[in-house]
Design a protein around this motif. Structure first.
Motif, PDB file in Angstrom:
ATOM      1  N   ALA A   1       0.893  -1.411   0.016  1.00  0.00           N
ATOM      2  CA  ALA A   1      -0.052   0.020   0.189  1.00  0.00           C
ATOM      3  C   ALA A   1       1.010   1.188   0.045  1.00  0.00           C
TER       4      ALA A   1
ATOM      5  N   GLU B   1      -3.762   8.797  -7.436  1.00  0.00           N
ATOM      6  CA  GLU B   1      -3.676   7.500  -7.816  1.00  0.00           C
ATOM      7  C   GLU B   1      -2.800   7.339  -9.053  1.00  0.00           C
TER       8      GLU B   1
ATOM      9  N   GLN C   1       0.814   6.042  -9.293  1.00  0.00           N
ATOM     10  CA  GLN C   1       0.958   4.710 -10.062  1.00  0.00           C
ATOM     11  C   GLN C   1       1.775   4.748 -11.248  1.00  0.00           C
TER      12      GLN C   1
ATOM     13  N   PRO D   1      -1.970  -0.517  -4.187  1.00  0.00           N
ATOM     14  CA  PRO D   1      -3.292   0.295  -3.959  1.00  0.00           C
ATOM     15  C   PRO D   1      -2.572   1.800  -3.194  1.00  0.00           C
TER      16      PRO D   1
ATOM     17  N   ASN E   1      -6.513   1.618   7.334  1.00  0.00           N
ATOM     18  CA  ASN E   1      -7.001   1.329   5.719  1.00  0.00           C
ATOM     19  C   ASN E   1      -5.554   0.646   5.176  1.00  0.00           C
ATOM     20  N   CYS E   2      -4.297   1.132   5.685  1.00  0.00           N
ATOM     21  CA  CYS E   2      -3.023   0.335   5.212  1.00  0.00           C
ATOM     22  C   CYS E   2      -2.932  -0.786   6.049  1.00  0.00           C
TER      23      CYS E   2
ATOM     24  N   LEU F   1      -4.970  -3.389   4.166  1.00  0.00           N
ATOM     25  CA  LEU F   1      -4.506  -3.662   3.042  1.00  0.00           C
ATOM     26  C   LEU F   1      -3.291  -4.721   3.087  1.00  0.00           C
TER      27      LEU F   1
ATOM     28  N   GLN G   1     -14.476  -2.488   1.273  1.00  0.00           N
ATOM     29  CA  GLN G   1     -14.347  -1.443   0.199  1.00  0.00           C
ATOM     30  C   GLN G   1     -15.484  -1.599  -0.896  1.00  0.00           C
TER      31      GLN G   1
END
Length: 258
Positions: free
Chosen positions: A89, A107, A111, A118, A234-235, A238, A258
């Protein structure tokens, strides 16, 4: 001086683990950030999860214009985190900038350097956290000016939340925001939470609000979601870490849906 001994190369290559740590979380923070790194060290890092940090340029005051200026640095910042190695993440730790730049744009920029990883932003994680808690009506507390708070209100309203109250503190410098004491945040939460709210969202990664979550929840009698608490949660999820951490609030006991 005695002669140095011969230096020998060990004849066998040592076996290697797949990774030094099982899971990896990247964290992109502002050059002026005092809070995100200690919070992630406290809430995310451990024997299984490593947190790897890159700082990108930022200049106060905290205005929408200055926040947008960070967007071009996101790709380079992400590229500096364990180059050519996969992350589980990656978080861009700025709530107000994420709102004005946009989650999708952040994002995409990250990326370019870390394809397929993610991406988490604080407002995105905040939305997920509030939904996990079943909150529909929310109060919001920010340290920002009215100008910087307006996009925050629009962000949460656009995602279906009814904002029953919104309080901002009028600060323009994130370094000053970091100096607001956690005990003060507990008092402010009590003042900022409307009686009809299901939960309180406390915005800003500069605030030391993760340290005050349980105090705020006890004070107002309902769940509190903060920027760094939500991104940490959240991390961790993940990374497959489902361990509850009630010392960081009700959210940190829940699964991610999610």
């Amino acid at each position: 001086m005695k002669p140095l001994p011969e230096i020998k190369v060990y004849p066998k290559r040592s076996a290697l683990d797949a990774r030094p740590l099982e899971r990896r979380v990247g964290l992109i923070i502002l050059a002026s950030d005092h809070t995100s790194e200690p919070d992630f060290r406290r809430m995310v890092a451990g024997e299984r999860v490593g947190v790897y940090v890159a700082r990108i340029p930022y200049a106060n005051p905290t205005t929408p214009e200055n926040l947008r200026k960070m967007q071009p640095a996101l790709t380079a910042g992400a590229a500096l985190i364990l180059p050519d190695e996969k992350l589980d993440a990656i978080c861009y730790s700025c709530t107000s900038a994420s709102v004005v730049i946009g989650d999708a744009e952040i994002e995409a920029a990250i990326q370019v350097a870390k394809p397929g990883v993610p991406v988490v932003t604080p407002p995105m994680a905040g939305v997920r956290g509030l939904r996990a808690l079943g909150a529909n009506k929310i109060s919001i507390l920010t340290p920002y000016t009215v100008e910087t708070s307006r996009p925050m209100a629009a962000y949460f309203a656009a995602r279906g939340f009814e904002i029953v109250s919104f309080t901002c503190l009028g600060f323009e410098d994130d370094r000053e925001m970091a100096r607001i004491a956690p005990a003060t945040l507990v008092d402010l939460a009590r003042e900022a939470t409307d009686a009809s709210a299901d939960a309180l969202f406390v915005s800003c990664t500069a605030l030391r609000s993760a340290l005050a979550v349980t105090g705020m929840e006890n004070s107002i009698g309902r769940p509190v979601v903060t920027s760094n608490q939500a991104t940490a949660w959240n991390c961790l999820r993940l990374c497959g870490d489902e361990a509850p951490h009630p010392e960081f609030g009700r959210l940190m006991t829940l699964p991610l849906v999610q």
